[in-house]
Design a protein around this motif. Structure first.
Motif, PDB file in Angstrom:
ATOM      1  N   CYS A  96       0.863  -1.174   0.000  1.00 34.93           N
ATOM      2  CA  CYS A  96       0.000   0.000   0.000  1.00 34.93           C
ATOM      3  C   CYS A  96       0.903   1.229   0.000  1.00 34.93           C
ATOM      4  CB  CYS A  96      -0.907  -0.009   1.235  1.00 34.93           C
ATOM      5  SG  CYS A  96      -1.906   1.486   1.365  1.00 34.93           S
ATOM      6  N   GLY A 102       3.867   4.875  -3.892  1.00 38.68           N
ATOM      7  CA  GLY A 102       3.339   4.167  -5.072  1.00 38.68           C
ATOM      8  C   GLY A 102       4.434   3.984  -6.112  1.00 38.68           C
ATOM      9  N   SER A 105       6.327   1.205  -4.992  1.00 40.21           N
ATOM     10  CA  SER A 105       5.589  -0.056  -5.209  1.00 40.21           C
ATOM     11  C   SER A 105       5.769  -0.552  -6.643  1.00 40.21           C
ATOM     12  CB  SER A 105       4.095   0.126  -4.924  1.00 40.21           C
ATOM     13  OG  SER A 105       3.904   0.568  -3.601  1.00 40.21           O
ATOM     14  N   LEU A 119      -1.980  -4.876  -4.810  1.00 38.66           N
ATOM     15  CA  LEU A 119      -1.464  -3.503  -4.727  1.00 38.66           C
ATOM     16  C   LEU A 119      -2.573  -2.550  -4.311  1.00 38.66           C
ATOM     17  CD1 LEU A 119       0.470  -3.395  -8.145  1.00 38.66           C
ATOM     18  CD2 LEU A 119       1.543  -3.322  -5.887  1.00 38.66           C
ATOM     19  N   MET A 121      -2.754   1.335  -4.656  1.00 38.53           N
ATOM     20  CA  MET A 121      -2.057   2.505  -5.184  1.00 38.53           C
ATOM     21  C   MET A 121      -2.824   3.744  -4.735  1.00 38.53           C
ATOM     22  SD  MET A 121       0.374   0.972  -6.492  1.00 38.53           S
ATOM     23  CE  MET A 121       1.416   1.428  -7.815  1.00 38.53           C
ATOM     24  N   THR A 122      -2.231   4.468  -3.797  1.00 38.60           N
ATOM     25  CA  THR A 122      -2.903   5.593  -3.157  1.00 38.60           C
ATOM     26  C   THR A 122      -2.322   6.915  -3.636  1.00 38.60           C
ATOM     27  OG1 THR A 122      -3.100   4.183  -1.209  1.00 38.60           O
ATOM     28  CG2 THR A 122      -3.510   6.511  -0.874  1.00 38.60           C
ATOM     29  N   THR A 124      -1.337   8.172  -6.387  1.00 42.81           N
ATOM     30  CA  THR A 124      -0.062   8.022  -7.086  1.00 42.81           C
ATOM     31  C   THR A 124      -0.261   8.005  -8.588  1.00 42.81           C
ATOM     32  OG1 THR A 124       2.046   6.838  -6.980  1.00 42.81           O
ATOM     33  CG2 THR A 124       0.060   5.476  -7.040  1.00 42.81           C
ATOM     34  N   THR A 212      -5.660  -5.031  -7.836  1.00 42.43           N
ATOM     35  CA  THR A 212      -5.125  -3.694  -7.541  1.00 42.43           C
ATOM     36  C   THR A 212      -6.260  -2.733  -7.191  1.00 42.43           C
ATOM     37  OG1 THR A 212      -3.292  -4.076  -9.075  1.00 42.43           O
ATOM     38  CG2 THR A 212      -3.761  -1.782  -8.514  1.00 42.43           C
ATOM     39  N   ILE A 214      -7.026   1.134  -6.707  1.00 44.11           N
ATOM     40  CA  ILE A 214      -6.502   2.490  -6.923  1.00 44.11           C
ATOM     41  C   ILE A 214      -7.427   3.410  -6.146  1.00 44.11           C
ATOM     42  CG2 ILE A 214      -6.042   4.285  -8.646  1.00 44.11           C
ATOM     43  CD1 ILE A 214      -5.877   1.896 -10.715  1.00 44.11           C
TER      44      ILE A 214
END
Ligand code: MLT
Length: 272
Positions: A96, A102, A105, A119, A121-122, A124, A212, A214
């Motif tokens: 995370c 991100g 990551s 994943l 993805m914050t 990002t 994933t 997002i």
């Protein structure tokens, strides 16, 4: 807790049990930015949140000792993998990462795909820096070297949150200010060099084959919504959630909504 890695001592917060979730903070922050998540999610998963090198309570590496890539995303991804080794976590983890977290990551997934189960993805983006961003980062490097961390905080803090959060939640602004203040000069300069030199990850999106999530704030002033729509359209097993009344630090601005969204995503992964 502290963990000794090859060339520095890393501070880490850890809690809970079960599915491991590695929280990777953004620039110029540290693992305290994940406090609402670590408290709540440790009830359902195994949370691990390092301070990246040069941040928070982790030791820093002088940028003079590194090449022009500074604190590269690759180097910090390697640090995260070494941390998992030290904690004896061999099963695949959920990453995370927020913003720079991100970018790290993406580097981690490129290097160690077998270690990744999912994943998050914050706030990002997959794209590399535009020339305009490179110029702004080079100016920030000079500002940090000449005027120190407070000048960086003054310039960047207002953009870290939604305008509404910034005016209506001074206590949160103070909290983030405090978190930023513990970043070392090497951490700031190293991150900026690393972000300038990070590769474009757009071409790898279609090859991400893990679930994933997002997650993005509707009022993010740093990463526009089009960037996350591009990621969502290209990553086959992705889900996009946009939180209202939230900016770049959506996990702090809307902790309950953020945590509930993560819990639902993690529950699906645990029941697989
Ligand atoms: C971050 O929050 O990590 C930074 O805003 C990322 C960036 O400047 O691209």
């Amino acid at each position: 807790m502290r963990v000794q890695l090859i060339d520095f001592s890393m501070a880490v917060k850890e809690g809970g049990s079960g599915l491991p979730v590695l929280f990777i903070h953004g620039y110029p922050l540290n693992n305290k930015m994940w406090t609402p998540q670590l408290d709540s999610l440790s009830e359902v998963v195994h949370v691990i949140a390092p301070d990246l090198r040069g941040h928070g309570d982790s030791e820093s590496t002088p940028v003079e000792d590194l090449d022009s890539r500074g604190y590269s995303m690759n180097m910090m991804a390697t640090d995260c993998s070494a941390l998992l080794d030290r904690l004896k976590i061999n099963r695949p983890v959920i990453l995370c990462g927020l913003s720079m977290g991100g970018y790290i990551s993406f580097a981690f997934y490129r290097k160690y795909p077998e270690r990744v189960k999912g994943l998050i993805m914050t706030a990002t983006r997959a794209s590399a820096d535009s020339q305009e961003s490179v110029n702004a980062r080079n100016e920030a490097i000079q500002l940090a070297k000449n005027k120190g961390i407070n000048a960086i905080i003054e310039a960047s803090l207002p953009k870290m949150m939604a305008p509404k959060t910034y005016t209506q939640h001074p206590e949160l602004v103070m909290e983030v200010h405090k978190i930023m203040q513990t970043t070392s000069l090497d951490g700031i300069v190293g991150d900026l060099m690393g972000m300038i030199n990070r590769p474009d990850s757009t071409s790898m999106l279609s090859e991400i084959h893990v679930p994933t999530l997002i997650i993005h704030g509707n009022d993010d002033q740093i990463i526009p919504l089009e960037e996350v729509e591009t990621m969502h359209n290209a990553i086959p097993k992705s889900k996009l959630v946009i939180l209202p009344d939230a900016g770049h630090l959506l996990n702090l601005e809307q902790p309950e909504l953020f945590n509930n969204t993560l819990k639902m995503f993690l529950q699906e992964l645990t029941s697989e």
